[in-house]
Each structure stands twice: as structure tokens, then as C-alpha cells.
Design an enzyme around this catalytic site. Sequence first.
Site, PDB file in Angstrom:
ATOM      1  N   HIS A 274       0.861  -1.205   0.000  1.00 51.73           N
ATOM      2  CA  HIS A 274       0.000   0.000   0.000  1.00 51.73           C
ATOM      3  C   HIS A 274       0.887   1.242   0.000  1.00 51.73           C
ATOM      4  CE1 HIS A 274      -3.791   2.194   1.512  1.00 51.73           C
ATOM      5  NE2 HIS A 274      -2.877   3.128   1.255  1.00 51.73           N
TER       6      HIS A 274
ATOM      7  N   HIS B  29     -10.416   1.244   2.063  1.00 47.06           N
ATOM      8  CA  HIS B  29     -10.220   2.290   3.077  1.00 47.06           C
ATOM      9  C   HIS B  29     -11.440   2.194   3.988  1.00 47.06           C
ATOM     10  CE1 HIS B  29      -8.662   6.266   4.571  1.00 47.06           C
ATOM     11  NE2 HIS B  29      -9.854   6.199   5.129  1.00 47.06           N
TER      12      HIS B  29
ATOM     13  N   ASP C  98       1.463   2.749   3.504  1.00 46.99           N
ATOM     14  CA  ASP C  98       0.611   3.934   3.314  1.00 46.99           C
ATOM     15  C   ASP C  98       1.465   5.196   3.254  1.00 46.99           C
ATOM     16  OD1 ASP C  98      -1.696   5.313   2.788  1.00 46.99           O
ATOM     17  OD2 ASP C  98      -2.347   5.439   4.868  1.00 46.99           O
TER      18      ASP C  98
ATOM     19  N   HIS D 248      -4.409  -0.341   6.117  1.00 49.12           N
ATOM     20  CA  HIS D 248      -3.952   0.485   7.259  1.00 49.12           C
ATOM     21  C   HIS D 248      -4.860   0.370   8.482  1.00 49.12           C
ATOM     22  CE1 HIS D 248      -6.813   3.047   5.210  1.00 49.12           C
ATOM     23  NE2 HIS D 248      -5.941   3.477   4.315  1.00 49.12           N
TER      24      HIS D 248
ATOM     25  N   HIS E  17       1.396   5.457  -1.761  1.00 47.44           N
ATOM     26  CA  HIS E  17       0.996   6.584  -2.618  1.00 47.44           C
ATOM     27  C   HIS E  17       2.255   7.142  -3.268  1.00 47.44           C
ATOM     28  CE1 HIS E  17      -3.082   6.750  -0.861  1.00 47.44           C
ATOM     29  NE2 HIS E  17      -2.459   6.269   0.198  1.00 47.44           N
TER      30      HIS E  17
ATOM     31  N   LYS F 120      -9.505  -0.247  -5.493  1.00 42.41           N
ATOM     32  CA  LYS F 120      -9.522   0.405  -4.183  1.00 42.41           C
ATOM     33  C   LYS F 120     -10.875   1.045  -3.920  1.00 42.41           C
ATOM     34  CE  LYS F 120      -7.972   2.253  -0.378  1.00 42.41           C
ATOM     35  NZ  LYS F 120      -6.765   2.960  -0.022  1.00 42.41           N
TER      36      LYS F 120
HETATM   37  O1  DOR Z   1      -3.362   9.789   5.541  1.00 46.03           O
HETATM   38  C1  DOR Z   1      -3.709   9.434   4.431  1.00 46.03           C
HETATM   39  N1  DOR Z   1      -3.164   9.976   3.322  1.00 46.03           N
HETATM   40  N2  DOR Z   1      -4.663   8.514   4.312  1.00 46.03           N
HETATM   41  C2  DOR Z   1      -5.200   8.194   3.127  1.00 46.03           C
HETATM   42  O2  DOR Z   1      -6.078   7.377   3.099  1.00 46.03           O
HETATM   43  C3  DOR Z   1      -4.768   8.901   1.896  1.00 46.03           C
HETATM   44  C4  DOR Z   1      -3.424   9.431   2.039  1.00 46.03           C
HETATM   45  C5  DOR Z   1      -3.042  10.424   0.954  1.00 46.03           C
HETATM   46  O3  DOR Z   1      -3.253  10.124  -0.218  1.00 46.03           O
HETATM   47  O4  DOR Z   1      -2.502  11.480   1.285  1.00 46.03           O
HETATM   48 ZN    ZN Z   2      -3.357   5.104   1.644  1.00 45.54          ZN
END
Ligand code: DOR
Ligand code: ZN
Length: 345
Positions: A14, A137, A248, A175, A16, A100
Site C-alpha cells: 500500500h 479504506h 501507506d 492500514h 501513494h 480500491k
Molecule cells: O493519511 C492518508 N493519506 N490517508 C489516506 O487514506 C490517503 C493518504 C493520501 O493520499 O494522502
Molecule cells: Zn493510503
Amino acid sequence: MTESLTIRRPDDWHVHLRDGDMLHGVARHTAVQFARAIVMPNLSPPVTTTEAARAYRSRIVDALSKGTAFEPLMTAYLTDDTDPADLARGKAEGVLTAAKLYPANATTNSAHGVTDIGNLAPVFAAMEEAGLVLCVHGEVTEAHVDVFDREAEFIERHLSQIVRNFPGLKVVLEHITTREGVEFVEAAGPNVAGTITPQHLHINRNAMLVGGIRPHAYCLPVAKREVHRLALRKAATGGGAKFFLGTDSAPHSKDAKESACGCAGIFNAPFALESYVQVFDEEDALRHFEQFASLAGPAFYGLPANTDMVTLERADQVVPDTIDAAGTPVVPFHAGETLRWRLVA
Ligand code: DOR
Ligand code: ZN
């Protein structure tokens, strides 16, 4: 005392990676630590189709230096209008690994998320049939629900139904932040698993709120009480098949975090393995680190474990206050702290 630990190369289930300059600034941090990663689709606009995921995958590969051994595993962002046939095609063509589910407005760039999960039955059925993993999520979004209760309420109202109605669907509760999340995953069948971030193993909600408001400890789902952190540590370090590594890592610029309305997200990619292994060390569970970091995830996703190895050694390192992401300063998790382990280059 164990001075070094050699394990199969881990994967991040997971992450980003963002897009544009930020992608160019952060992707290598994940690629240095991990062989593969499940890449979240919450770009603006979101990655909602097979074609968009294919194009995003190319941009990720292009952002890394030539020859980097890293495989991005792509996800599609579910909306009210997702075409089940497109998801099945994405899986068959080797583009999509998962989809997702963001409840609408749950977190960063989730405005296009799903407004009524009940309407997704045809999508879940197609995913079940195609063998596409559902990444969730797990937070309800109604204004009247306390932010600290949103995960537990999502499990009770939505996740239990999805799992009951689609027993062949592989579901990852992403998460996990609560004891209820741990208990749900443990009680469910083998098609249900959970990822756990480094921050939720290290901090509880006091880290965010005691002695001043600390935006760099803020992410969603938000860190909870100590009792939940302890449940997560037990789950992560227990050596079972149902909990595995998902950082995450969610970079935002320093400015966007240090604001009157700071963004949710913790950038933990640069020292993720060091952060996790310290927890296993503290819990006297180093023997289970490979299971959590390198074996349980691939087994759940039906992929082979990596065959190359990495070594972590016991050595202090100070985490920098900021990391430059292609010209944008980003504050990493553990900024200014000393971590006790180091990934050997
Ligand atoms: O804290 C987070 N940031 N939780 C999420 O679900 C998305 C992520 C983000 O893309 O910044
Ligand atoms: Zn995330």
C-alpha cells in the site's frame, strides 16, 4: 543480540507514489526498499480505468532510473460508475492487481469515491470472478460519527456485509488502526487480510496532540488510543498469514502539512523497513519479520515471494528533518529521531 537480519526482499502492499514532480521525487525511495508495491490510485483526477492505470504505470517506470528492479502493481479507484467489465479486462491483461474502495470524501482525493457501497454488488461479483483483490479504506464518513470511531463503524456496517456476500472475494482492510480491525481480520476466513503501517505501530493519538498539535503525525485513519496500538503490534509481529506490510507512505509538501488545514498523510517510504524492524526488535519478534514484510503479502495476493535478499543491520541513523522531493521539501516519518537499524546498501 541479533546484529543483522537477512530476509527475502520485501514488498509494500500500500503506497501513494503521486504523479508529476512529486512522483519523480519519491518513487526511488520506495524502489530502494521494495521489489513491488501496490500503488494507490487517488490522483487528481483518480485512476479509475484500466487505460488510466496502464498510463500511470508507465509514468512510474519512467520516473525511476533505467534498470531499476521495481514492479508497480496497479489499482483502479472504484466510483459509482465503475464498469465491472473494464476491471475484469484490466486483470486479464495484467494491468490491474486490485481495486480500491474509498468511501466518498473519506480522505485525500476521495471526492469521486463511492457514495453507496450497496450499489457495488455487480463490481464485487466481477472482481470475485476475475480474482481481483479489493483494497478497502475502512472508514465511514458521516459527519455525526466521531473520527476515532469511523473504522470500527465501517467494519460493523459495511465490511462484514461485503465479506459475507462475496466469500470468494479477496479483501484487504488497509492500514488497520484499531483492535476491532485486528479482531475482524482474525475472525474472518483466509480471503480477508489487513495491512499495517509503521506509524500505527509506533504512535498513538497522543503523538499528534500532546505538547502542541503535530501535523506530521496526522494521517487517515487517524492514530488511536494506546490499547489499539498494542493490538496492532501483536498482530503484526505474531507471525501469522493475515497481516502484512503496507506503509501507506503518503507524501505531502511540508507547507501543505504545516497549515491551518493540514493534509492527512505520513511520508514513511525512505526509512520504512528500518521503522518496522525496530518494532519487531522491541517486541522480540525479529524471527517473524520476514513473514510480515516478505512472505504473507505475496501469499495472499497469489504471487511468488521475491528470491533476492536484503540485509538490515543494527546501526544508528538519524532521520533528516526534511527530504527533497524534486524541489519540494517533505518531512519524513521519524524526522530528527535516531533509528536503531539500517538497510545495508
Ligand atoms: O493519511 C492518508 N493519506 N490517508 C489516506 O487514506 C490517503 C493518504 C493520501 O493520499 O494522502
Ligand atoms: Zn493510503
